[in-house]
Design an enzyme around this catalytic site. Structure first.
Site, mmCIF file in Angstrom:
data_model
loop_
_atom_site.group_PDB
_atom_site.id
_atom_site.type_symbol
_atom_site.label_atom_id
_atom_site.label_comp_id
_atom_site.label_asym_id
_atom_site.label_seq_id
_atom_site.Cartn_x
_atom_site.Cartn_y
_atom_site.Cartn_z
ATOM 1 N N ASP A 87 -1.863 13.130 -13.703
ATOM 2 C CA ASP A 87 -2.630 13.442 -14.923
ATOM 3 C C ASP A 87 -3.946 14.157 -14.631
ATOM 4 O O ASP A 87 -4.472 14.108 -13.526
ATOM 5 C CB ASP A 87 -2.888 12.170 -15.757
ATOM 6 C CG ASP A 87 -3.536 11.041 -14.960
ATOM 7 O OD1 ASP A 87 -3.340 10.978 -13.732
ATOM 8 O OD2 ASP A 87 -4.247 10.222 -15.558
ATOM 9 N N GLU A 144 -3.072 7.743 -14.510
ATOM 10 C CA GLU A 144 -3.898 6.989 -13.553
ATOM 11 C C GLU A 144 -5.337 6.923 -14.043
ATOM 12 O O GLU A 144 -6.020 5.924 -13.867
ATOM 13 C CB GLU A 144 -3.830 7.622 -12.162
ATOM 14 C CG GLU A 144 -4.408 6.748 -11.043
ATOM 15 C CD GLU A 144 -5.917 6.663 -11.041
ATOM 16 O OE1 GLU A 144 -6.469 5.587 -10.734
ATOM 17 O OE2 GLU A 144 -6.585 7.671 -11.354
#
Ligand code: NI
Length: 402
Positions: A87, A144
């Protein structure tokens, strides 16, 4: 310097020039098209496409934001898992790179584009090399940055049949060609607290008729600083930071309520608990002292990340094999940032390392800044290390020494 510095060589840390170029191109493609936590469906498509070209079967998880691929081993047995995150962050990129983000206001400013592509490089290496002792599970995890992705993947069964897990993060403080392997705690737990102080609003000229929430909250701000400095063993790093103080409406009105919010970091579980109970004790005592109502709430984040001894030894052996003993170092200082890899380590043993990736000229731009970048030669090191540790750990588990 390590051998990666020789750009004319035919291999880069065990990767052919062709594979290295492929990994760099994958990284640049991901960097160009970053997606926020929970939205990584385009990213997983790119990961899937490359796995298809390698002939590796795989499936998506967590509503198509994560990808998992299983590689067979010589023997059926527990999986060696390798994990990358995928991400990006809500940051407007200012690097000026030719492959700068095309998604306005979103940027791979933490190097997760690098982690995802180096694991793809490892996938290529693992399909080309000698047969794997035990099966390997490759994990591309979403979200995350929110600290929620690992949990979602675990809830959907990503750790089923996994015996050991490895992961890592780029680190701008060390040059490319360096691997940082440390036993014990390497990331802190990250909890937040919210304190609400309810006093009595009143006229600024008549304080005796009011209960001033600003004065009560200010005493709390000062008192909470003494928890880390006076109550916690200095050998155990910890932090209590107040990031929000909200109170008051006008110069001549005594505030009736106030809100304090902050973050709590600790590497040790008992320190984590101690910080929480001390914040609650002090906040309530100060409220009582001045006749204010106080409520304290905690939002629990990621636990501290603790590398177990045997997986760390395997991670270190693989690191030495890739970059040589002179380029393998422990962390020089405690890192009080959080990392949701910690959730995996609560379930199975493993090790989380750091890949040196200092980009020359960008040393002053840390992760999560709009000018962050890393030395792409770190991608070769990361891919080679992931592949090597999969073999080393597979052999160790095969022999039953773990
Ligand atoms: Ni990160």
């Amino acid at each position: 310097m390590a051998k990666i510095m020789d750009d004319s060589s035919k291999t880069v840390f065990g990767l052919t020039r062709d594979l290295f170029d492929t990994v760099v191109n994958l990284r640049r493609d991901l960097h160009c098209h970053p997606e926020l936590s929970g939205d990584e469906t385009g990213t997983t498509e790119k990961i899937s496409n490359y796995l298809d070209t390698l002939g590796i079967s795989h499936h998506t998880m967590v509503e198509k934001t994560g990808v998992v691929a299983d590689l067979p081993g010589q023997k059926k047995g527990p999986f060696v898992a390798l994990r990358a995150d995928n991400d990006a962050l809500p940051i407007l990129e200012e690097t000026g790179l030719p492959f700068t983000s095309q998604n306005h206001g979103i940027m791979h400013a933490c190097g997760h584009d690098g982690h995802s592509s180096m694991l793809l490089g490892a996938a290529a290496l693992l399909t080309q090399g000698t047969p794997l002792p035990l099966p390997v599970r490759l994990i591309w995890q979403p979200a995350e940055e929110l600290g929620t992705g690992a949990k979602s993947m675990i809830d959907e069964g990503v750790l089923d049949d996994v015996g050991i897990i490895f992961g890592g993060h780029l680190d701008r403080r060390y040059p490319a060609g360096t691997l940082i392997v440390t036993e014990g705690p390497v990331n802190a737990s990250t909890d937040t607290f919210h304190v609400r102080i309810q006093g009595q609003q009143g006229h600024g000229a008549r304080p005796h008729e009011a209960c001033d929430a600003i004065v009560v909250a200010s005493l709390m701000v000062t008192a909470l600083q003494t928890i880390v400095s006076r109550e916690v063993d200095p050998a155990h790093p910890s932090v209590v930071s107040i990031g929000r103080f909200d109170a008051g409406t006008a110069p001549n009105v005594i505030a009736g309520s106030a809100i304090l919010e902050g973050t709590i970091r600790a590497q040790d579980k008992s320190v984590r608990t101690h910080l929480q109970s001390s914040i609650e004790r002090m906040a309530k005592a100060i409220g009582q002292l001045h006749g204010a109502q106080v409520s304290v709430e905690f939002k629990f984040g990621t636990p501290s990340l603790v590398n177990a001894p045997e997986p760390t030894a395997l991670a270190k052996s693989a690191a030495i094999d890739v970059v040589g003993a002179d380029h393998v170092e422990p962390l020089h200082t405690a890192n009080m940032g959080g990392e949701d890899f910690a959730y995996y380590l609560e379930k199975v043993p493993g090790c989380y390392i750091r890949f040196g990736g200092q980009a020359p000229g960008r040393e002053g731009f840390p992760a999560h800044s709009s000018r962050f970048d890393f030395d792409e030669r770190a991608l070769a090191v990361g891919a080679a290390w992931f592949a090597r540790v999969a073999y080393f750990a597979g052999k160790a588990l095969f022999r039953g020494s773990l």
